[in-house]
Design a protein around this motif. Structure first.
Motif, PDB file in Angstrom:
ATOM      1  N   VAL A 114       0.823  -1.198   0.000  1.00 50.93           N
ATOM      2  CA  VAL A 114       0.000   0.000   0.000  1.00 50.93           C
ATOM      3  C   VAL A 114       0.868   1.263   0.000  1.00 50.93           C
ATOM      4  CG1 VAL A 114      -1.680   1.300   1.328  1.00 50.93           C
ATOM      5  CG2 VAL A 114      -1.944  -1.155   1.078  1.00 50.93           C
ATOM      6  N   LEU A 115       1.927   1.253   0.843  1.00 50.18           N
ATOM      7  CA  LEU A 115       2.764   2.450   0.960  1.00 50.18           C
ATOM      8  C   LEU A 115       3.693   2.625  -0.229  1.00 50.18           C
ATOM      9  CD1 LEU A 115       3.905   2.536   4.686  1.00 50.18           C
ATOM     10  CD2 LEU A 115       2.184   3.931   3.564  1.00 50.18           C
TER      11      LEU A 115
ATOM     12  N   HIS B  28      -6.899   2.806   3.530  1.00 51.88           N
ATOM     13  CA  HIS B  28      -6.906   4.256   3.677  1.00 51.88           C
ATOM     14  C   HIS B  28      -5.536   4.835   3.935  1.00 51.88           C
ATOM     15  CE1 HIS B  28     -11.292   4.544   3.596  1.00 51.88           C
ATOM     16  NE2 HIS B  28     -11.172   3.282   3.915  1.00 51.88           N
ATOM     17  N   LEU B  29      -4.533   3.942   4.025  1.00 52.27           N
ATOM     18  CA  LEU B  29      -3.156   4.404   4.154  1.00 52.27           C
ATOM     19  C   LEU B  29      -2.664   4.945   2.829  1.00 52.27           C
ATOM     20  CD1 LEU B  29      -1.352   1.623   6.203  1.00 52.27           C
ATOM     21  CD2 LEU B  29      -1.607   4.012   6.824  1.00 52.27           C
ATOM     22  N   THR B  30      -3.307   4.507   1.762  1.00 54.30           N
ATOM     23  CA  THR B  30      -2.860   4.949   0.451  1.00 54.30           C
ATOM     24  C   THR B  30      -3.010   6.452   0.338  1.00 54.30           C
ATOM     25  OG1 THR B  30      -5.027   4.171  -0.161  1.00 54.30           O
ATOM     26  CG2 THR B  30      -3.151   3.059  -1.163  1.00 54.30           C
ATOM     27  N   PRO B  61     -18.388   9.349   6.220  1.00 59.36           N
ATOM     28  CA  PRO B  61     -17.300   9.404   7.215  1.00 59.36           C
ATOM     29  C   PRO B  61     -16.747   7.997   7.500  1.00 59.36           C
ATOM     30  CG  PRO B  61     -19.423  10.022   8.201  1.00 59.36           C
ATOM     31  CD  PRO B  61     -19.658   9.877   6.740  1.00 59.36           C
ATOM     32  N   TRP B  62     -15.516   7.939   8.079  1.00 52.09           N
ATOM     33  CA  TRP B  62     -14.834   6.657   8.172  1.00 52.09           C
ATOM     34  C   TRP B  62     -15.564   5.629   9.011  1.00 52.09           C
ATOM     35  CZ3 TRP B  62     -13.330   4.545  12.773  1.00 52.09           C
ATOM     36  CH2 TRP B  62     -13.236   5.400  13.872  1.00 52.09           C
ATOM     37  N   TYR B  63     -16.294   6.083  10.066  1.00 54.82           N
ATOM     38  CA  TYR B  63     -16.950   5.065  10.904  1.00 54.82           C
ATOM     39  C   TYR B  63     -18.112   4.413  10.178  1.00 54.82           C
ATOM     40  CZ  TYR B  63     -19.413   9.405  12.053  1.00 54.82           C
ATOM     41  OH  TYR B  63     -20.060  10.611  11.969  1.00 54.82           O
ATOM     42  N   VAL B  64     -18.745   5.182   9.298  1.00 56.98           N
ATOM     43  CA  VAL B  64     -19.803   4.576   8.479  1.00 56.98           C
ATOM     44  C   VAL B  64     -19.169   3.558   7.525  1.00 56.98           C
ATOM     45  CG1 VAL B  64     -21.603   4.999   6.782  1.00 56.98           C
ATOM     46  CG2 VAL B  64     -21.210   6.639   8.618  1.00 56.98           C
ATOM     47  N   GLN B  65     -18.025   3.968   6.954  1.00 52.46           N
ATOM     48  CA  GLN B  65     -17.319   3.061   6.043  1.00 52.46           C
ATOM     49  C   GLN B  65     -16.950   1.770   6.743  1.00 52.46           C
ATOM     50  OE1 GLN B  65     -13.971   4.751   4.018  1.00 52.46           O
ATOM     51  NE2 GLN B  65     -14.932   6.756   3.890  1.00 52.46           N
ATOM     52  N   TYR B  66     -16.418   1.906   7.971  1.00 48.08           N
ATOM     53  CA  TYR B  66     -15.991   0.731   8.704  1.00 48.08           C
ATOM     54  C   TYR B  66     -17.184  -0.159   9.032  1.00 48.08           C
ATOM     55  CZ  TYR B  66     -13.922  -2.145  12.375  1.00 48.08           C
ATOM     56  OH  TYR B  66     -13.498  -3.201  13.123  1.00 48.08           O
ATOM     57  N   ARG B 278      -1.755  -3.998  -8.011  1.00 46.51           N
ATOM     58  CA  ARG B 278      -2.321  -3.005  -7.097  1.00 46.51           C
ATOM     59  C   ARG B 278      -3.833  -3.191  -6.932  1.00 46.51           C
ATOM     60  NH1 ARG B 278       0.662   0.094  -4.849  1.00 46.51           N
ATOM     61  NH2 ARG B 278      -0.786   1.703  -4.253  1.00 46.51           N
ATOM     62  N   ASP B 279      -4.226  -4.433  -6.764  1.00 42.54           N
ATOM     63  CA  ASP B 279      -5.635  -4.765  -6.590  1.00 42.54           C
ATOM     64  C   ASP B 279      -5.963  -4.683  -5.096  1.00 42.54           C
ATOM     65  OD1 ASP B 279      -8.175  -5.807  -6.676  1.00 42.54           O
ATOM     66  OD2 ASP B 279      -7.658  -7.359  -8.134  1.00 42.54           O
ATOM     67  N   LEU B 280      -6.220  -3.448  -4.612  1.00 41.91           N
ATOM     68  CA  LEU B 280      -6.346  -3.226  -3.175  1.00 41.91           C
ATOM     69  C   LEU B 280      -7.403  -4.087  -2.477  1.00 41.91           C
ATOM     70  CD1 LEU B 280      -5.771   0.614  -2.943  1.00 41.91           C
ATOM     71  CD2 LEU B 280      -4.230  -1.208  -2.262  1.00 41.91           C
ATOM     72  N   PRO B 281      -8.618  -4.235  -3.044  1.00 38.67           N
ATOM     73  CA  PRO B 281      -9.604  -5.052  -2.323  1.00 38.67           C
ATOM     74  C   PRO B 281      -9.120  -6.481  -2.077  1.00 38.67           C
ATOM     75  CG  PRO B 281     -10.671  -3.828  -4.074  1.00 38.67           C
ATOM     76  CD  PRO B 281      -9.196  -3.607  -4.233  1.00 38.67           C
ATOM     77  N   VAL B 282      -8.429  -7.053  -3.074  1.00 37.80           N
ATOM     78  CA  VAL B 282      -7.947  -8.424  -2.897  1.00 37.80           C
ATOM     79  C   VAL B 282      -6.851  -8.473  -1.826  1.00 37.80           C
ATOM     80  CG1 VAL B 282      -6.841 -10.393  -4.014  1.00 37.80           C
ATOM     81  CG2 VAL B 282      -8.554  -9.073  -5.239  1.00 37.80           C
ATOM     82  N   ILE B 283      -5.935  -7.475  -1.844  1.00 37.05           N
ATOM     83  CA  ILE B 283      -4.883  -7.432  -0.820  1.00 37.05           C
ATOM     84  C   ILE B 283      -5.521  -7.370   0.565  1.00 37.05           C
ATOM     85  CG2 ILE B 283      -2.932  -6.099   0.087  1.00 37.05           C
ATOM     86  CD1 ILE B 283      -2.501  -4.964  -2.683  1.00 37.05           C
TER      87      ILE B 283
END
Lengths: 258, 315
Positions: A114-115, B28-30, B61-66, B278-283
């Motif tokens: 990610v980073l 969300h670190l991206t 907002p992030w808590y809804v996302q989580y 870079r398939d983030l959901p799979v990672i």
């Protein structure tokens, strides 16, 4: 042996026969022992011996930085958790459990992905992934030390909590911290190499051992020496650190003395 | 016993929650807009981008996302891969058995080597056999698995051509096809573990042999063999089994490396492939699955432990 690696790392500039980045496209895949290249050259004609020598600098630096980050973070949290107990303890220990629940390499790989790969991210990520061992270790020691007479004496003379934790309790944890640190430098070097091997660590053209293996694996048939020597280097450095860790443990751990 | 089990399971719940939170935070670190990064390589219609934003509730907002993320997980909706559009749950279900197969066979291999070596080493302390096995196990612990894997691949696969170096075997092609594909990856994965467990077995047997009940058994005039097998080993084996169980979790982590060397179609390779694209959901999901598997294995070991060792009473 470790001393040898340390010397290589410090004096790489004067020891290495060639510039580790210097390419010689006219003479790629030179066999080991060919004139001027003791361990041969890689696919770009770079001198493998020189790259290995410079690589020791990267591995040792990353190992030390990773362990420092992890040890400082982990022992501080462990101290707080063991000393104050209660809510702080519960919070820190839950955090430890969550971090420890990830297979270490998986978390590192995911965060690196990610980073984005770079040597600084490698240090940061491995440091942040490694701290729980230190937190557990220090906490367990603090729990027993907290009840000892010398801590009570320090309290009675009016020392602040911070002073008691860092000046009275922490120094008593150093022997077990040293053993763990020696062992985990080995672990950090292996992990750095593993990330390099997966292409997620230090980026080309920097000479890093794991990445050299990664580059070599595409030329297995043509130039097997491209993977032989970096692997030997990793194994020797890890082996020497493990021996030192074992020796330190035998010397410092009173339970094993018989 | 039952209360212990229930409590142990309850303790696992906050840990699992923490794991979901970390994998959630990963996305969300991206730096920048996740959707844009996810789709950087592809031509995307606004509708697709909108659907992704909708699925991950990125406009909330992030808590809804989580909350949404947890809800989706609980309902078994793991999302789709952004590169292949495949259902992630299905590709995990496809690959997880392969990874488990590899981990279990490496574990069996490691135990088959470690137990006899450790026991011989302990019973013949300071003999040549002991020194050889100690040295070998130290080397085994220090050897990077990716290097060992490459060397094995080079020697057995490319030079001698006696073992397959690619993929998984099918039982329908005969037993040998199935086993031969397993050999190189399992040896690669199992060697370090075997070395670790051999050292542990040796230490554990040595410790048990100094106990009083062993002296009693010897004083009774029992044969050394009976003392060793019936009295000593039963107790010496317990810490080894525990360590082996916990290491099973770490083996899962090693899968990332071994699977990518031998193109083994497991979860580790899925993760690496996802990283390359870079398939983030799979990672995100495969990291989550690894962690959950790790927690479950640890839980299982803890529970089994109470059955193996009746001295342990949890209250």
């Amino acid at each position: 042996m470790l001393l040898g690696f340390v010397i290589c790392a410090i004096f790489a500039d004067s020891i290495a026969p060639h510039d580790p980045l210097e390419m010689d496209l006219m003479s790629p895949f030179q066999k080991p022992g060919s004139p001027g290249h003791l361990l041969g050259t890689d696919n770009f004609g770079r001198d493998i011996l020189s790259r290995l020598i410079y690589g020791s600098r990267i591995s040792l630096t990353v190992g030390l930085v990773v362990v420092s980050i992890a040890a400082v973070l982990g022992s501080t949290l462990g101290l707080l958790s063991g000393y104050y107990g209660g809510a702080v303890d519960i919070l820190v220990m839950r955090l430890v459990e969550v971090f420890a629940a990830f297979p270490f390499l998986i978390l590192a790989v995911a965060v690196m992905a990610v980073l984005g790969p770079s040597i600084y991210n490698v240090m940061l990520v491995l440091g942040l992934v490694n701290w729980p061992i230190y937190a557990r270790l220090v906490r367990s020691q603090v729990l027993t030390l907290r009840e000892t007479p010398f801590v009570e004496a320090a309290k009675a003379t009016g020392c602040s909590n911070g002073r008691i934790m860092f000046l009275h309790i922490l120094p008593n944890c150093t022997s077990s911290l040293t053993v763990t640190a020696a062992m985990s430098i080995a672990g950090a070097i292996l992990a750095t190499a593993a990330l390099g091997f997966l292409g997620l660590g230090v980026q080309p053209p920097t000479p890093e051992w794991g990445m050299m293996l990664n580059e070599g694996k595409d030329f297995l048939r043509r130039a097997p020496h491209m993977i032989t020597y970096p692997g030997v280097a990793i194994m020797l450095i890890v082996l020497s650190l493990n021996f030192i860790g074992d020796g330190l443990r035998d010397a410092l751990d009173p339970h094993l003395r018989s | 016993m039952l209360t212990y089990l229930v409590r142990r399971v309850l303790i696992a719940i906050p840990v699992l929650l923490g794991i979901t939170f970390i994998t959630f935070a990963l996305l969300h670190l991206t730096p920048g807009d996740p959707v844009r990064i996810m789709l950087a390589t592809e031509q995307v219609t606004p509708e697709v981008a909108e659907r992704l934003t909708e699925f991950y509730s990125l406009d909330k907002p992030w808590y809804v996302q989580y909350g949404r993320y947890l809800g989706n997980l609980l309902r078994g909706d793991l999302g789709v891969s952004i590169t292949s559009r495949a259902d992630i749950a299905a590709s995990i279900a496809n690959r997880l058995p392969n990874t488990i197969l590899l981990a279990v066979s490496s574990m069996i291999l490691a135990l088959l080597i470690a137990l006899p070596v450790g026991i011989i080493s302990a019973t013949h302390r300071n003999s040549i056999a002991d020194y050889v096995s100690l040295t070998a196990s130290m080397i085994g612990v220090s050897m990077p698995s990716f290097w060992l894997g490459l060397l094995l691949l080079l020697q057995f696969g490319l030079a001698w051509k006696i073992l397959p170096i690619w993929g998984v075997g099918r039982l329908s092609n005969g037993l040998w096809d199935f086993i031969s594909h397993l050999i190189l990856p399992s040896v690669t994965m199992g060697t370090g573990l075997a070395a670790l467990l051999a050292r542990l077995t040796r230490a554990s047997v040595l410790e048990v042999l100094t106990q009083d009940y062993i002296r009693t058994a010897r004083a009774k005039g029992l044969k050394e063999r009976i003392v060793l097998y019936r009295h000593a080993l039963r107790n010496a084996i317990i810490p080894v089994i525990t360590a082996a169980g916990l290491q099973l979790g770490y083996l899962l982590g090693g899968a990332v490396i071994v699977e990518s060397i031998f193109s083994w179609p497991g979860l580790g390779r899925l993760t690496i492939q996802a990283i390359q694209k870079r398939d983030l959901p799979v990672i995100q999901i495969s990291t989550l699955v690894f962690a959950i598997a790790f927690v479950l294995v640890t839980l299982l070991v803890d529970v089994l432990y109470t059955f193996i060792d009746p001295r342990i009473r949890y209250d």
